[in-house]
Design a protein around this motif. Structure first.
Motif, PDB file in Angstrom:
ATOM      1  N   ASP A 126       0.837  -1.193   0.000  1.00 39.89           N
ATOM      2  CA  ASP A 126       0.000   0.000   0.000  1.00 39.89           C
ATOM      3  C   ASP A 126       0.877   1.250   0.000  1.00 39.89           C
ATOM      4  OD1 ASP A 126      -3.025   0.078   0.346  1.00 39.89           O
ATOM      5  OD2 ASP A 126      -2.418   1.718   1.677  1.00 39.89           O
ATOM      6  N   ALA A 128       0.566   5.033   0.951  1.00 40.82           N
ATOM      7  CA  ALA A 128      -0.204   6.058   1.666  1.00 40.82           C
ATOM      8  C   ALA A 128       0.537   6.255   2.974  1.00 40.82           C
ATOM      9  CB  ALA A 128      -1.645   5.620   1.944  1.00 40.82           C
ATOM     10  N   ASP A 130      -0.767   7.053   5.996  1.00 40.75           N
ATOM     11  CA  ASP A 130      -1.544   6.979   7.254  1.00 40.75           C
ATOM     12  C   ASP A 130      -1.016   6.025   8.331  1.00 40.75           C
ATOM     13  OD1 ASP A 130      -2.489   5.192   5.255  1.00 40.75           O
ATOM     14  OD2 ASP A 130      -4.319   4.825   6.361  1.00 40.75           O
ATOM     15  N   ASP A 138      -3.422  10.294   5.107  1.00 38.15           N
ATOM     16  CA  ASP A 138      -2.668   9.604   4.061  1.00 38.15           C
ATOM     17  C   ASP A 138      -1.617  10.492   3.401  1.00 38.15           C
ATOM     18  OD1 ASP A 138      -4.870   8.056   4.699  1.00 38.15           O
ATOM     19  OD2 ASP A 138      -5.089   7.254   2.674  1.00 38.15           O
ATOM     20  N   SER A 173      -3.182   4.063  -2.225  1.00 39.40           N
ATOM     21  CA  SER A 173      -4.530   4.124  -1.649  1.00 39.40           C
ATOM     22  C   SER A 173      -4.819   5.510  -1.103  1.00 39.40           C
ATOM     23  CB  SER A 173      -4.671   3.094  -0.525  1.00 39.40           C
ATOM     24  OG  SER A 173      -3.957   3.511   0.619  1.00 39.40           O
ATOM     25  N   LYS A 203     -11.878   5.291  -4.526  1.00 39.65           N
ATOM     26  CA  LYS A 203     -11.882   4.977  -3.097  1.00 39.65           C
ATOM     27  C   LYS A 203     -12.733   6.016  -2.385  1.00 39.65           C
ATOM     28  CE  LYS A 203      -8.976   4.451   0.954  1.00 39.65           C
ATOM     29  NZ  LYS A 203      -7.613   4.252   1.479  1.00 39.65           N
ATOM     30  N   TYR A 209     -14.187   1.539   6.902  1.00 39.82           N
ATOM     31  CA  TYR A 209     -12.755   1.324   7.156  1.00 39.82           C
ATOM     32  C   TYR A 209     -12.442   1.283   8.655  1.00 39.82           C
ATOM     33  CZ  TYR A 209     -12.555   3.231   2.362  1.00 39.82           C
ATOM     34  OH  TYR A 209     -12.765   3.497   1.032  1.00 39.82           O
ATOM     35  N   PHE A 212     -10.134  -1.461  10.175  1.00 39.17           N
ATOM     36  CA  PHE A 212      -8.775  -1.393   9.612  1.00 39.17           C
ATOM     37  C   PHE A 212      -7.934  -0.381  10.377  1.00 39.17           C
ATOM     38  CE2 PHE A 212      -5.695   0.789   6.918  1.00 39.17           C
ATOM     39  CZ  PHE A 212      -5.082  -0.218   6.196  1.00 39.17           C
ATOM     40  N   ARG A 213      -8.573   0.722  10.745  1.00 39.17           N
ATOM     41  CA  ARG A 213      -7.807   1.771  11.414  1.00 39.17           C
ATOM     42  C   ARG A 213      -7.381   1.311  12.806  1.00 39.17           C
ATOM     43  NH1 ARG A 213     -11.417   6.791   8.996  1.00 39.17           N
ATOM     44  NH2 ARG A 213     -10.818   6.383   6.823  1.00 39.17           N
ATOM     45  N   LYS A 226     -11.414  12.027   6.120  1.00 41.90           N
ATOM     46  CA  LYS A 226     -10.621  12.020   4.887  1.00 41.90           C
ATOM     47  C   LYS A 226     -11.416  12.525   3.681  1.00 41.90           C
ATOM     48  CE  LYS A 226      -7.557   8.334   6.547  1.00 41.90           C
ATOM     49  NZ  LYS A 226      -6.801   7.101   6.225  1.00 41.90           N
ATOM     50  N   GLN A 230     -10.670  11.442  -0.189  1.00 43.93           N
ATOM     51  CA  GLN A 230     -11.429  10.263  -0.614  1.00 43.93           C
ATOM     52  C   GLN A 230     -12.769  10.716  -1.190  1.00 43.93           C
ATOM     53  OE1 GLN A 230     -11.454   7.769   2.918  1.00 43.93           O
ATOM     54  NE2 GLN A 230      -9.310   7.192   2.609  1.00 43.93           N
ATOM     55  N   LYS A 257     -13.351   0.664  -3.965  1.00 40.02           N
ATOM     56  CA  LYS A 257     -13.295   0.391  -2.524  1.00 40.02           C
ATOM     57  C   LYS A 257     -14.195   1.338  -1.772  1.00 40.02           C
ATOM     58  CE  LYS A 257      -9.975   0.623   1.205  1.00 40.02           C
ATOM     59  NZ  LYS A 257      -8.712   1.139   1.615  1.00 40.02           N
ATOM     60  N   VAL A 282     -13.742  -4.515   2.380  1.00 37.94           N
ATOM     61  CA  VAL A 282     -12.930  -3.888   3.423  1.00 37.94           C
ATOM     62  C   VAL A 282     -13.253  -4.429   4.815  1.00 37.94           C
ATOM     63  CG1 VAL A 282     -12.604  -1.794   2.050  1.00 37.94           C
ATOM     64  CG2 VAL A 282     -14.495  -1.912   3.712  1.00 37.94           C
ATOM     65  N   SER A 283     -12.475  -3.913   5.770  1.00 43.54           N
ATOM     66  CA  SER A 283     -12.537  -4.415   7.143  1.00 43.54           C
ATOM     67  C   SER A 283     -13.959  -4.404   7.710  1.00 43.54           C
ATOM     68  CB  SER A 283     -11.598  -3.593   8.017  1.00 43.54           C
ATOM     69  OG  SER A 283     -11.889  -2.208   7.918  1.00 43.54           O
ATOM     70  N   TYR A 322     -10.148 -10.234   3.576  1.00 47.96           N
ATOM     71  CA  TYR A 322      -9.551 -10.876   4.750  1.00 47.96           C
ATOM     72  C   TYR A 322     -10.019 -12.318   4.855  1.00 47.96           C
ATOM     73  CZ  TYR A 322      -8.593  -6.006   5.528  1.00 47.96           C
ATOM     74  OH  TYR A 322      -8.164  -4.711   5.335  1.00 47.96           O
TER      75      TYR A 322
HETATM   76  C1  PBG Z   1      -4.911   3.511   3.908  1.00 46.04           C
HETATM   77  C2  PBG Z   1      -5.884   2.419   3.675  1.00 46.04           C
HETATM   78  C3  PBG Z   1      -7.135   2.226   4.293  1.00 46.04           C
HETATM   79  C4  PBG Z   1      -7.591   0.990   3.868  1.00 46.04           C
HETATM   80  C5  PBG Z   1      -6.648   0.473   2.974  1.00 46.04           C
HETATM   81  N1  PBG Z   1      -5.603   1.377   2.859  1.00 46.04           N
HETATM   82  C6  PBG Z   1      -7.842   3.020   5.318  1.00 46.04           C
HETATM   83  C7  PBG Z   1      -8.217   4.414   5.078  1.00 46.04           C
HETATM   84  O1  PBG Z   1      -8.169   4.931   3.954  1.00 46.04           O
HETATM   85  O2  PBG Z   1      -8.556   5.064   6.052  1.00 46.04           O
HETATM   86  C8  PBG Z   1      -8.868   0.357   4.329  1.00 46.04           C
HETATM   87  C9  PBG Z   1      -8.922  -1.122   4.257  1.00 46.04           C
HETATM   88  C10 PBG Z   1     -10.000  -1.740   5.074  1.00 46.04           C
HETATM   89  O3  PBG Z   1     -10.842  -1.063   5.700  1.00 46.04           O
HETATM   90  O4  PBG Z   1     -10.033  -2.977   5.081  1.00 46.04           O
HETATM   91  N2  PBG Z   1      -4.899   4.555   3.053  1.00 46.04           N
END
Ligand code: PBG
Length: 335
Positions: A126, A128, A130, A138, A173, A203, A209, A212-213, A226, A230, A257, A282-283, A322
């Motif tokens: 990835d 970015a 963040d 990011d 990303s 995205k 998300y 994921f964070r 964001k 985004q 995404k 995503v997560s 995942y």
């Molecule tokens: C970072 C990034 C994110 C995800 C992938 N790369 C989070 C975001 O943009 O805040 C999310 C992936 C997920 O939620 O599974 N730029």
């Protein structure tokens, strides 16, 4: 000649082809295979270490040695690509996220280790800032504004660092403008003409998300949201412009995404551009399925295969999920 080319009931009975398992298989329009899956992994410091992620039951942060084990497992299961995400120790986070450029950061170490294991597998990293910034954004932040062009410079350097470590697929990303072109230029200039780019092209600024964070430890850090980089969740035509730009700038593959809430975008992108198109389950999508399965409200295995198949039906060539190893095992068990 009848004007409509389809016959009516009872000549046509749609249920005939649904009656048996073999017939259902015979006329299936879309088939999910392990080759469609990309498995995202979270990396942490240490050795033989696993840390649960509370918002993602069943997913762990794993140390570099275990990333190699996971890559071997992916190979055995026929999963073609792993994607690596770091949990950066808060002491290494800075305003400018310079840990992203450290050739010995977690992502680079994991990439090198998997590369050295000489597995037939693609490694995706990835791009970015963040996981590395103290503010959780990011890109670079100044006076509450995410700077575009300055961020792109940092992202180009991050991408080159990852490619030096052995990354096959650079996956930006960050959603800064012009970053795909800048990265592609830098790759060409540095003799990296075969490096693939999978652009997180469309995205969205999504609530999905959240987990994921927690996984990468950017949740507590994140100041604000964001939405200045985004995409607005209300927009679809804009996604087509984003994708057109990223292809023109040199992306080999594009991604939409999140996944399920944006299947309309996957379909439109595939129809319009006919390029390799991916979706990221995503997560938050993962955790919704896991949480309701834990309560006994849905059958996780079936929901996993159904959601992943829906991406194929919408036109995706593959899915970041995942569930990748679990789905690959389920698919093999069905065969
Ligand atoms: C970072 C990034 C994110 C995800 C992938 N790369 C989070 C975001 O943009 O805040 C999310 C992936 C997920 O939620 O599974 N730029």
């Amino acid at each position: 000649m009848p004007t409509d080319r389809y016959q009516h009931f009872p000549a046509t009975r749609m249920r005939r082809l649904r009656r048996t398992e073999w017939a259902r298989r015979l006329v299936a329009e879309n088939v999910l295979t392990p080759s469609d899956l990309i498995w995202p992994l979270f990396i942490t410091d240490g050795k033989n270490k696993r840390e649960p992620i509370s918002a993602m039951p069943g997913v762990e942060r794993i140390s570099v040695d275990l990333v190699v084990r996971a890559a071997e497992e992916a190979c055995q299961l026929g999963i073609p690509v792993i994607a690596v995400f770091p949990f950066t120790d808060p002491s290494r986070k800075t305003d400018d996220g310079r840990e992203a450029l450290n050739p010995d950061n977690l992502v680079c170490r994991a990439t090198r280790a998997v590369r050295e294991a000489k597995l037939d597998i693609g490694i995706m990293c990835d791009v970015a800032l963040d996981p590395y910034t103290s503010h959780g954004h990011d890109g670079l932040l100044r006076d509450g504004v995410i700077l575009n062009d300055e961020s792109v410079e940092a992202l180009v350097a991050q991408a080159l660092t990852q490619v030096d470590a052995g990354c096959d697929i650079i996956a930006p990303s960050d959603m800064m403008d012009g970053r795909i072109g800048a990265i592609r230029n830098a790759l060409e200039k540095n003799g990296r003409k075969d490096t693939l780019i999978m652009a997180y092209a469309a995205k969205y600024a999504s609530a999905f998300y959240g987990p994921f964070r927690e996984a990468v430890g950017s949740a507590t850090a994140l100041q604000g949201d964001k939405r200045t980089y985004q995409m607005n969740i209300s927009n679809a035509n804009e996604a087509l412009r984003e994708v057109a730009l990223d292809i023109a700038e040199g992306a080999d593959m594009v991604m939409v995404k999140p996944g399920l809430p944006y299947l309309d975008i996957v379909r439109r992108v595939k129809d319009k551009f006919a390029v390799p198109t991916f979706a990221y389950q995503v997560s938050g999508e993962y955790s919704m399925i896991m949480a309701s399965a834990e309560r006994g409200w849905i059958d996780a295995d079936k929901a996993i295969l159904e959601s992943l198949t829906s991406f194929k039906r919408a036109g995706a060539d593959g899915v970041l999920t995942y569930f990748a190893p679990r789905a690959a095992k389920l698919i093999s068990a069905l065969r």
